[in-house]
Scaffold this motif. Structure first.
Motif, PDB file in Angstrom:
ATOM      1  N   ASP A   1      26.416  73.435 -41.053  1.00  0.00           N
ATOM      2  CA  ASP A   1      27.363  74.257 -40.299  1.00  0.00           C
ATOM      3  C   ASP A   1      28.797  74.120 -40.789  1.00  0.00           C
ATOM      4  OD1 ASP A   1      25.362  75.306 -38.788  1.00  0.00           O
ATOM      5  OD2 ASP A   1      25.782  74.137 -36.990  1.00  0.00           O
TER       6      ASP A   1
ATOM      7  N   THR B   1      32.784  78.448 -28.279  1.00  0.00           N
ATOM      8  CA  THR B   1      32.298  79.819 -28.404  1.00  0.00           C
ATOM      9  C   THR B   1      31.128  79.883 -29.387  1.00  0.00           C
ATOM     10  OG1 THR B   1      34.494  80.695 -27.961  1.00  0.00           O
ATOM     11  CG2 THR B   1      32.935  82.173 -29.033  1.00  0.00           C
ATOM     12  N   LYS B   2      30.084  80.588 -29.021  1.00  0.00           N
ATOM     13  CA  LYS B   2      28.966  80.823 -29.932  1.00  0.00           C
ATOM     14  C   LYS B   2      29.241  82.069 -30.759  1.00  0.00           C
ATOM     15  CE  LYS B   2      25.330  79.160 -30.063  1.00  0.00           C
ATOM     16  NZ  LYS B   2      24.768  78.104 -30.958  1.00  0.00           N
ATOM     17  N   GLY B   3      28.714  82.068 -31.972  1.00  0.00           N
ATOM     18  CA  GLY B   3      28.845  83.237 -32.812  1.00  0.00           C
ATOM     19  C   GLY B   3      27.970  84.377 -32.323  1.00  0.00           C
TER      20      GLY B   3
ATOM     21  N   GLY C   1      24.330  83.682 -33.125  1.00  0.00           N
ATOM     22  CA  GLY C   1      23.775  82.393 -32.759  1.00  0.00           C
ATOM     23  C   GLY C   1      24.250  81.222 -33.592  1.00  0.00           C
ATOM     24  N   ASN C   2      25.013  81.478 -34.633  1.00  0.00           N
ATOM     25  CA  ASN C   2      25.628  80.396 -35.405  1.00  0.00           C
ATOM     26  C   ASN C   2      27.011  80.127 -34.814  1.00  0.00           C
ATOM     27  OD1 ASN C   2      23.535  80.181 -37.589  1.00  0.00           O
ATOM     28  ND2 ASN C   2      24.152  82.303 -37.906  1.00  0.00           N
ATOM     29  N   THR C   3      27.838  79.392 -35.527  1.00  0.00           N
ATOM     30  CA  THR C   3      29.224  79.231 -35.087  1.00  0.00           C
ATOM     31  C   THR C   3      30.007  80.494 -35.424  1.00  0.00           C
ATOM     32  OG1 THR C   3      29.937  78.306 -37.198  1.00  0.00           O
ATOM     33  CG2 THR C   3      29.081  76.746 -35.552  1.00  0.00           C
TER      34      THR C   3
ATOM     35  N   ASP D   1      29.196  83.085 -38.606  1.00  0.00           N
ATOM     36  CA  ASP D   1      28.858  84.486 -38.355  1.00  0.00           C
ATOM     37  C   ASP D   1      29.986  85.426 -38.774  1.00  0.00           C
ATOM     38  OD1 ASP D   1      26.331  83.966 -37.451  1.00  0.00           O
ATOM     39  OD2 ASP D   1      26.830  84.090 -35.325  1.00  0.00           O
TER      40      ASP D   1
END
Length: 396
Positions: free
Chosen positions: A74, A253-255, A258-260, A264
């Motif tokens: 990540d 915050t989520k991307g 679903g990634n960071t 994203d």
């Protein structure tokens, strides 16, 4: 040295000694690249939908690459090239008029233009320090950098392996000192992945970009940007598209996919072919299958032996001791001449593809050695230089 030229797609009539510019992709890796491209073309909508596979495939490549880089998946994002990645960083920094960007006189021309553009838009200024040559001691480099720091220095921008001079800069102590002073560290590692060992968590630079199409031998269009987790929220995409969220800078915050938000926002930027990045695991596997550490050591010996032969002919000193020379890439000073004529003669008369250029008060021929190169090719280069250089240098 075992020759692996049968694995590569290079023209047999050209002596290719310029792996350092764009790399060369092995045939099995290139076939995997084409497999990804065929999969894309067979069902573009399904392929490019993050929820139907793409996001996971992109992560698979990040996982494979992160293992080589000594960091977490990540912390890196797959991009097209190091110049693009460093433009993202340079244009994300909140610079003010009078802020100083400290760099050296060995940097890549495209990135010099990047910082000039940033300075034009922000009022920041570039401050360049000269790295003493020949580089034979870590303190030579670090002392020059530290002497350039002022209370206005906001950014330290360094190459890890330089392009023109093919030097490995010992950046560790300079990076650590910059951190103590609250100075951002931005590292151009275009030539580094697959060339020298990397542990990005241990280095702890703020921003680090590297290419995969050079010494990792992935297809063109594969690179990464590494950002320390604490600074990922400050990164702004150059292109705002589906992966961006207006809450990107809020903690936790989520991307969108679903990634960071960091991943994203940079990965999902409109329609593009991600096949080169998805092929990175295959390139790493090719290296493992062929014991590339052993291959690289043989290449290093051949590169250093060739440079020694050229020095014996020209009488000109090396730019550094072996410790600070890029293992498989050596910039060899030659007698002053027109580098464009030298490059043309080497290619037209001897079918040798190799960069020749002026850098400061040196004319340089930069040789790169990869697993497909041979001693016979190095003999061919040395012979060509011994025949051409007296003719051209006599004209200057």
């Amino acid at each position: 040295m075992q020759n692996l030229d049968a694995f590569f797609l290079l023209r047999p009539d050209v002596t290719f000694l310029n792996h350092g510019s764009f790399g060369a992709c092995p045939r099995p890796v290139f076939e995997e690249y084409q497999r990804w491209q065929l999969q894309l073309e067979s069902q573009p909508v399904a392929f490019l939908d993050p929820a139907r596979g793409l996001s996971g495939w992109m992560r698979d490549a990040r996982v494979a690459m992160a293992g080589m880089l000594g960091t977490a998946p990540d912390n890196i994002v797959g991009l097209t090239n190091a110049t693009y990645a460093l433009n993202i960083v340079a244009q994300s920094l909140d610079l003010k008029p009078g802020d100083e960007i400290l760099t050296t006189d060995h940097e890549y021309a495209a990135l010099e233009k990047t910082w000039a553009y940033v300075c034009r838009n922000t009022g920041a200024v570039i401050k360049t320090v000269a790295v003493p040559l020949p580089l034979t001691d870590e303190a030579q480099f670090t002392d020059a950098i530290l002497a350039g720091f002022t209370d206005k220095t906001r950014v330290l921008f360094l190459s890890h392996i330089t392009s023109a001079t093919a030097l490995v800069f010992p950046i560790e102590r300079a990076v650590a000192e910059a951190r103590k002073r609250g100075i951002y560290t931005v590292i151009d590692g275009a030539h580094t992945p697959g060339h020298i060992p990397l542990n990005l968590d241990a280095l702890d630079a703020d921003f680090y970009a590297g290419n995969c199409h050079k010494w990792i031998m992935a297809p063109k269009g594969s690179a990464f940007l590494h950002v320390r987790p604490a600074l990922q929220a400050m990164i702004n995409p150059l292109v705002i598209s589906h992966g961006w969220t207006e809450d990107a800078k809020l903690p936790g915050t989520k991307g969108v996919f679903g990634n960071t938000p960091f991943i994203d926002g940079l990965e999902m930027q409109g329609t593009r072919d991600p096949s080169a990045w998805l092929t990175v695991p295959a390139a790493l596997q090719f290296r493992a299958d062929h014991d590339w550490d052993k291959v690289a050591k043989a290449c290093q010996r051949l590169a250093q032996d060739t440079a020694a032969r050229v020095r014996a002919f020209t009488g000109l000193p090396a730019l550094s001791s072996a410790t600070f020379c890029a293992p498989q890439m050596v910039s060899m000073p030659v007698p002053r001449c027109d580098p464009a004529q030298l490059k043309t003669r080497l290619y037209d008369d001897y079918q040798i593809e190799i960069p020749c250029f002026d850098w400061q008060d040196h004319t340089i021929v930069r040789v790169s050695v990869q697993g497909y190169n041979t001693e016979t090719q190095m003999d061919h280069l040395v012979t060509a230089l011994t025949e051409i250089l007296p003719q051209l240098s006599a004209k200057t």
